[in-house]
Design an enzyme around this catalytic site. Structure first.
Site, PDB file in Angstrom:
ATOM      1  N   ASP A 260       7.535   3.404  -1.407  1.00  0.00           N
ATOM      2  CA  ASP A 260       7.122   2.196  -2.116  1.00  0.00           C
ATOM      3  C   ASP A 260       6.814   1.146  -1.059  1.00  0.00           C
ATOM      4  O   ASP A 260       6.311   1.486  -0.008  1.00  0.00           O
ATOM      5  CB  ASP A 260       8.212   1.750  -3.098  1.00  0.00           C
ATOM      6  CG  ASP A 260       7.651   0.974  -4.283  1.00  0.00           C
ATOM      7  OD1 ASP A 260       6.821   0.083  -4.049  1.00  0.00           O
ATOM      8  OD2 ASP A 260       8.030   1.247  -5.431  1.00  0.00           O
ATOM      9  N   HIS A 294       3.504   1.549  -0.389  1.00  0.00           N
ATOM     10  CA  HIS A 294       2.539   0.916  -1.278  1.00  0.00           C
ATOM     11  C   HIS A 294       1.994  -0.365  -0.662  1.00  0.00           C
ATOM     12  O   HIS A 294       0.847  -0.734  -0.894  1.00  0.00           O
ATOM     13  CB  HIS A 294       3.175   0.608  -2.632  1.00  0.00           C
ATOM     14  CG  HIS A 294       3.479   1.840  -3.418  1.00  0.00           C
ATOM     15  ND1 HIS A 294       4.092   1.798  -4.659  1.00  0.00           N
ATOM     16  CD2 HIS A 294       3.256   3.144  -3.164  1.00  0.00           C
ATOM     17  CE1 HIS A 294       4.226   3.034  -5.120  1.00  0.00           C
ATOM     18  NE2 HIS A 294       3.734   3.863  -4.233  1.00  0.00           N
TER      19      HIS A 294
END
Length: 528
Positions: A260, A294
């Protein structure tokens, strides 16, 4: 006076001499990776704490344990060749404790390393911390229906009922984008969450397989994360370093590969975050390398308590989905401001190199209120990017345009260029964007812009360098576009007015200014 000074020195030395180091193997810990050391680690911490603090030293070997609850003046020292491996037996992480999950304070599973209202805690060494998160990730998949294991689902249902009992009446606002998460009633523990602590340091260690966010101080002061390597797989929410509602934070010399966001600054979510009203502030991020995630460095989307006074410098993002990302949405409220980003290199960015986005979730339009997020006073300079999908997006909302933003000395090669919508008081200075598709710069529904020396080194024959629609009060100077573009600027939109071009050399283009069909004939367009 000399006697008093001598007495003081002796007193300080006598206190220092009491700081004990416990060799965990000598103390009874098993380093075979099979026998649980939860009780012996707790016993060692209690012993040191009774004497004012000290160090737990873990020699080479693998130490299986449940959660480690730290106390003031405790140091965890992990030798090279040593691994602290956390059990995946979820029952060891109860009773629930007060913690924060994605910006929401609640009672839930104990974080793997946890401390509550403690001071002067250090986790250091050249060894490894293994969060052993696979079962926790599967728990999320099982609740979402993607992992079929009825026995496991029954176990999870017990924890979900426990959560409801521990958090009676827990609700979120009616149109909150967090309702779907709340419905799960299963909240994985972060690997490290010091909570309301002062003086927390993590240095040198390698961390792998976090169940959830990795280093996640909440409501803390004086936090240092130095020379840490984080290597999590592409698993749900395995963020790297997430200070939330913290002040005086230094993150430096870290190497991060996660599933993430790599580094994220937060300050609580929606109404609850606004009530806690604890900003994330005085943050320095420098000399870090991010290879997967991300986002490289992210602010939000949980920023309801404000994020301010942040510097991000001397970092490399190679392969993160996005580079610099600031995100929020209606309903959060909170202000992001006083942000400086400088000396950044990016490569292989599948999405935006830079994005400031107030449309992180699709909350319907509403009047200006405390629920309205605000981005302002943000300055980005000295940034280079290649193999980028989109150079930059600045996407404000009608009731709160993103404002007072500067981009200086930017050089990005991207498939598509800059897009600015619903913004004001924007400056572009020495911005070079090489695009493959569309105009290098698209600006719409914005006002009060200052443009100096922008260009596309690879002009497109059918596109302008700068595409403008419904923009008021724009001053453009010092531009020298390359031969080959259809035009330098295309003006369109009934609201476009007061566009001033001065000291530009546009003679190399057949159509310096292209006036679209929707441009108001009375618009003030000045070329000098």
């Amino acid at each position: 006076m000399k006697k008093i000074l001598l007495f003081t020195i002796v007193f300080i030395l006598s206190i220092a001499s009491k700081a004990e180091t416990i060799n965990m193997q000598s103390f009874g810990a098993k380093a075979d990776g099979n026998v649980s050391n939860t009780a012996v680690i707790k016993k060692a911490i209690d012993k040191l704490s009774q004497n004012g603090g000290g160090t737990l030293f873990f020699p080479a070997g693998t130490y299986l344990t449940g959660p480690i609850v730290l106390k003031s003046n405790i140091t965890i020292d992990i030798e090279a060749g040593a691994t602290i491996k956390f059990t995946d037996d979820m029952s060891e992480y109860i009773p629930f404790v007060e913690m924060r999950y994605e910006g929401m304070v609640m009672k839930s599973f104990c974080p793997l390393f946890y401390a509550y209202e403690q001071e002067n805690i250090t986790i250091k060494g050249e060894g490894t911390i293994d969060g052993n998160g696979k079962k926790w990730w599967y728990g999320t998949f099982a609740i979402e229906g993607a992992h079929k294991d009825e026995t496991f689902r029954k176990e999870l249902e017990g924890y979900r009922q426990m959560w409801e009992k521990e958090n009676p009446g827990f609700t979120v606002e009616e149109n909150s984008d967090w309702k779907r998460t709340l419905d799960k009633r299963f909240f994985r523990p972060p690997l490290m969450q010091p909570y309301k602590c002062k003086g927390f340091k993590v240095e040198g260690v390698t961390i792998i397989n976090s169940p959830f966010w990795t280093i996640n101080p909440e409501f803390c002061e004086n936090v240092s994360v130095l020379g840490v390597t984080i290597n999590n797989p592409d698993a749900p929410n395995t963020d790297g370093i997430n200070p939330s509602s913290c002040r005086n934070v230094i993150i430096a010399n870290c190497h991060i590969t996660v599933g993430d966001d790599c580094i994220t600054l937060k300050s609580g979510r929606d109404l609850q975050g606004r009530r806690y009203a604890t900003p994330c502030e005085n943050i320095t991020i420098t000399n870090c390398v991010m290879l997967a995630g991300h986002g490289g460095v992210v602010i939000g989307s949980e920023m309801s308590g404000d994020v301010r006074k942040v510097t991000i410098s001397n970092c490399v993002f190679d392969g993160t989905d996005r580079g610099i990302r600031m995100k929020s949405t209606r309903g959060r409220g909170g202000i992001v401001e006083e942000i400086r980003v400088s000396n950044i290199v990016m490569k292989n960015i599948p999405r935006e190199a830079i994005t400031l986005n107030l449309f992180y979730s699709n909350v319907p339009a509403e009047p200006l209120s405390e629920r309205t997020p605000i981005f302002r006073n943000i300055h980005i300079s000295g940034l280079t990017g290649s193999d980028v999908n989109m150079a930059c997006t600045v996407l404000g909302i009608e009731e709160a345009p993103i404002s007072d933003i500067t981009f200086t000395d930017i050089n990005i090669a991207a498939k598509t260029g800059f897009e600015i919508n619903k913004a004001k008081n924007i400056t572009l200075n020495n911005v070079r964007i090489a695009t493959e598709i569309g105009a290098a710069f698209k600006i719409s529904e914005s006002s009060n812009l200052r443009i100096n020396n922008i260009y596309n080194p690879k002009p497109l024959q059918d596109k302008p360098v700068l595409e403008v629609a419904d923009v008021k009060d724009m001053f453009i100077q010092g531009c020298f576009p390359e031969t080959g573009s259809r035009s330098f600027i295309k003006l369109d939109g009934s609201q476009t007015d007061n566009i001033i071009l001065k000291n530009n050399y546009l003679e190399r283009l057949a159509m310096p200014v292209d006036k679209g069909a929707g441009l108001n004939k009375s618009a003030n367009i000045v070329m000098q």
